[in-house]
Write an enzyme that holds these catalytic residues in place. Sequence first.
Site, PDB file in Angstrom:
ATOM      1  N   SER A   1      51.678  16.385  41.677  1.00  8.72           N
ATOM      2  CA  SER A   1      50.465  16.836  41.351  1.00  8.72           C
ATOM      3  C   SER A   1      50.120  17.991  42.299  1.00  8.72           C
ATOM      4  O   SER A   1      50.714  17.939  43.160  1.00  8.72           O
ATOM      5  CB  SER A   1      49.313  15.710  41.506  1.00  8.72           C
ATOM      6  OG  SER A   1      47.994  16.270  41.387  1.00  8.72           O
TER       7      SER A   1
ATOM      8  N   TYR B   1      45.585   8.253  46.268  1.00  5.21           N
ATOM      9  CA  TYR B   1      46.385   8.968  45.011  1.00  5.21           C
ATOM     10  C   TYR B   1      47.004  10.510  45.747  1.00  5.21           C
ATOM     11  O   TYR B   1      48.193  10.762  45.469  1.00  5.21           O
ATOM     12  CB  TYR B   1      45.460   9.233  43.866  1.00  5.21           C
ATOM     13  CG  TYR B   1      46.067  10.292  42.764  1.00  5.21           C
ATOM     14  CD1 TYR B   1      46.811   9.623  41.938  1.00  5.21           C
ATOM     15  CD2 TYR B   1      45.772  11.392  42.873  1.00  5.21           C
ATOM     16  CE1 TYR B   1      47.409  10.371  40.773  1.00  5.21           C
ATOM     17  CE2 TYR B   1      46.428  12.387  41.772  1.00  5.21           C
ATOM     18  CZ  TYR B   1      47.388  11.441  40.869  1.00  5.21           C
ATOM     19  OH  TYR B   1      47.920  12.500  39.995  1.00  5.21           O
TER      20      TYR B   1
HETATM   21  N1  LIG Z   1      46.410  14.115  33.960  1.00  7.35           N
HETATM   22  C1  LIG Z   1      46.250  14.664  35.051  1.00  7.35           C
HETATM   23  O1  LIG Z   1      45.285  15.285  35.341  1.00  7.35           O
HETATM   24  C2  LIG Z   1      47.304  14.659  35.953  1.00  7.35           C
HETATM   25  C3  LIG Z   1      47.342  15.802  36.940  1.00  7.35           C
HETATM   26  C4  LIG Z   1      48.492  15.747  38.037  1.00  7.35           C
HETATM   27  C5  LIG Z   1      49.525  14.751  37.781  1.00  7.35           C
HETATM   28  N2  LIG Z   1      49.457  13.799  36.825  1.00  7.35           N
HETATM   29  C6  LIG Z   1      50.469  12.843  36.810  1.00  7.35           C
HETATM   30  O2  LIG Z   1      51.119  12.966  35.554  1.00  7.35           O
HETATM   31  C7  LIG Z   1      51.812  11.612  35.433  1.00  7.35           C
HETATM   32  C8  LIG Z   1      51.597  11.428  33.997  1.00  7.35           C
HETATM   33  O3  LIG Z   1      50.150  10.998  33.776  1.00  7.35           O
HETATM   34  P1  LIG Z   1      49.373  11.303  32.513  1.00  7.35           P
HETATM   35  O4  LIG Z   1      48.419  12.567  32.830  1.00  7.35           O
HETATM   36  O5  LIG Z   1      50.273  11.696  31.318  1.00  7.35           O
HETATM   37  O6  LIG Z   1      48.545   9.969  32.231  1.00  7.35           O
HETATM   38  P2  LIG Z   1      48.537   8.870  31.241  1.00  7.35           P
HETATM   39  O7  LIG Z   1      48.390   9.693  29.727  1.00  7.35           O
HETATM   40  O8  LIG Z   1      47.709   7.825  31.401  1.00  7.35           O
HETATM   41  O9  LIG Z   1      50.026   8.432  31.071  1.00  7.35           O
HETATM   42  C9  LIG Z   1      50.616   7.597  32.188  1.00  7.35           C
HETATM   43  C10 LIG Z   1      51.818   6.936  31.661  1.00  7.35           C
HETATM   44  O10 LIG Z   1      52.546   6.038  32.643  1.00  7.35           O
HETATM   45  C11 LIG Z   1      52.778   4.707  31.934  1.00  7.35           C
HETATM   46  N3  LIG Z   1      51.963   3.715  32.944  1.00  7.35           N
HETATM   47  C12 LIG Z   1      51.153   3.456  33.607  1.00  7.35           C
HETATM   48  N4  LIG Z   1      51.151   2.319  34.338  1.00  7.35           N
HETATM   49  C13 LIG Z   1      52.338   1.730  34.124  1.00  7.35           C
HETATM   50  C14 LIG Z   1      52.880   0.628  34.642  1.00  7.35           C
HETATM   51  N5  LIG Z   1      52.408  -0.168  35.570  1.00  7.35           N
HETATM   52  N6  LIG Z   1      54.150   0.321  34.189  1.00  7.35           N
HETATM   53  C15 LIG Z   1      54.872   1.175  33.372  1.00  7.35           C
HETATM   54  N7  LIG Z   1      54.374   2.385  32.918  1.00  7.35           N
HETATM   55  C16 LIG Z   1      52.983   2.685  33.201  1.00  7.35           C
HETATM   56  C17 LIG Z   1      51.381   4.451  30.816  1.00  7.35           C
HETATM   57  O11 LIG Z   1      51.919   3.796  29.785  1.00  7.35           O
HETATM   58  P3  LIG Z   1      51.338   2.329  29.597  1.00  7.35           P
HETATM   59  O12 LIG Z   1      50.024   2.323  29.691  1.00  7.35           O
HETATM   60  O13 LIG Z   1      51.635   1.829  28.215  1.00  7.35           O
HETATM   61  O14 LIG Z   1      51.960   1.514  30.628  1.00  7.35           O
HETATM   62  C18 LIG Z   1      51.590   6.312  30.316  1.00  7.35           C
HETATM   63  O15 LIG Z   1      52.550   6.346  29.597  1.00  7.35           O
HETATM   64  C19 LIG Z   1      51.187  10.614  36.599  1.00  7.35           C
HETATM   65  O16 LIG Z   1      52.169  10.501  37.414  1.00  7.35           O
HETATM   66  C20 LIG Z   1      50.028  11.231  37.033  1.00  7.35           C
HETATM   67  O17 LIG Z   1      49.719  11.099  38.462  1.00  7.35           O
HETATM   68  C21 LIG Z   1      48.482  13.758  35.819  1.00  7.35           C
END
Ligand SMILES: NC(=O)c1ccc[n+]([C@@H]2O[C@H](COP(=O)([O-])OP(=O)(O)OC[C@H]3O[C@@H](n4cnc5c(N)ncnc54)[C@H](OP(=O)(O)O)[C@@H]3O)[C@@H](O)[C@H]2O)c1
Length: 260
Positions: free
Chosen positions: A142, A155
């Site tokens: 991130s 985080y």
């Molecule tokens: N959205 C933002 O603003 C942002 C910004 C910077 C970086 N990121 C990073 O991008 C990545 C993806 O996030 P996103 O924004 O796409 O969020 P998201 O829509 O909440 O997706 C998170 C994914 O991780 C899975 N997950 C969560 N806990 C898990 C567990 N215990 N075991 C297996 N799978 C798990 C979820 O699926 P299930 O719930 O089905 O398990 C989902 O597929 C993360 O690493 C996040 O830190 C996000």
Amino acid sequence: MINNEIRYTLITGASTGIGYELAKLFARDKNNLILVARNKIKLESVKNELSKYNVDIKILALDLSKSEDIQNIFNYVEINKVNIDTLVNNAGIGTFGDFNDIHWKKEEELIDINIKALTRLTKYFLPKIVECKNGGILNVASTAAFCSGPRMATYYASKAYVLNLTEAIYEEYKNDGIKIACLCPGPVKTSFQGKAGIKKSEAAKKYLMDAEEVARICYKDFNKGKLIIIPGKKNKLLVIGNKFLPRSISRKIVLKTNRK
Ligand SMILES: NC(=O)c1ccc[n+]([C@@H]2O[C@H](COP(=O)([O-])OP(=O)(O)OC[C@H]3O[C@@H](n4cnc5c(N)ncnc54)[C@H](OP(=O)(O)O)[C@@H]3O)[C@@H](O)[C@H]2O)c1
């Protein structure tokens, strides 16, 4: 000896958000997939949707915060003799609030997913990927990786770990014919914010990028062999600007933003 015939890309957190968008791009370009997340129904629906690309898709409904579930991934690929040539460590969660107000169980879960699972999967698959001399590892950090994060302390620290680990591995293996990259998005329109308990103001919502755009930029840059991928001009400027700021100032700005 690696069987080069059938190779797979393993994507964690592929049921929603950035992971789901990346899965679409990998499938479009004829990569077989192993999709990991907890929600089996969502994974099945992603599998059905991507079947139009005529690639083999396997789903593993597992919880990456559980050590035994990670072992189950290793058991699965060993028993089924599946070759992973690309690993996308995308699954991640956030916690939000003053450090003392966040329960240890939530912080532990975050560390288990964002740090421990990512490191363990990398440790297991990297030697095999190096042997393949193809593919690579894409870790999702991130823009939070570049500074400390008051009110999201664990985080931000976890993402700094991901960036540092990825950069170090890149330096060690950059001449082995594989790609190693770290995606560093700014805020993205996914369910991540809501699950972490972050409430975005209407003004802040304007700065959220679409997950589809983030994945598109990431996929293109990953295939070009870029190490650090920061989607969006504003986010790039923010990271560059941050390099010129004393750390004491940048953490004050983050605190102010995270208090809003
Ligand atoms: N959205 C933002 O603003 C942002 C910004 C910077 C970086 N990121 C990073 O991008 C990545 C993806 O996030 P996103 O924004 O796409 O969020 P998201 O829509 O909440 O997706 C998170 C994914 O991780 C899975 N997950 C969560 N806990 C898990 C567990 N215990 N075991 C297996 N799978 C798990 C979820 O699926 P299930 O719930 O089905 O398990 C989902 O597929 C993360 O690493 C996040 O830190 C996000």
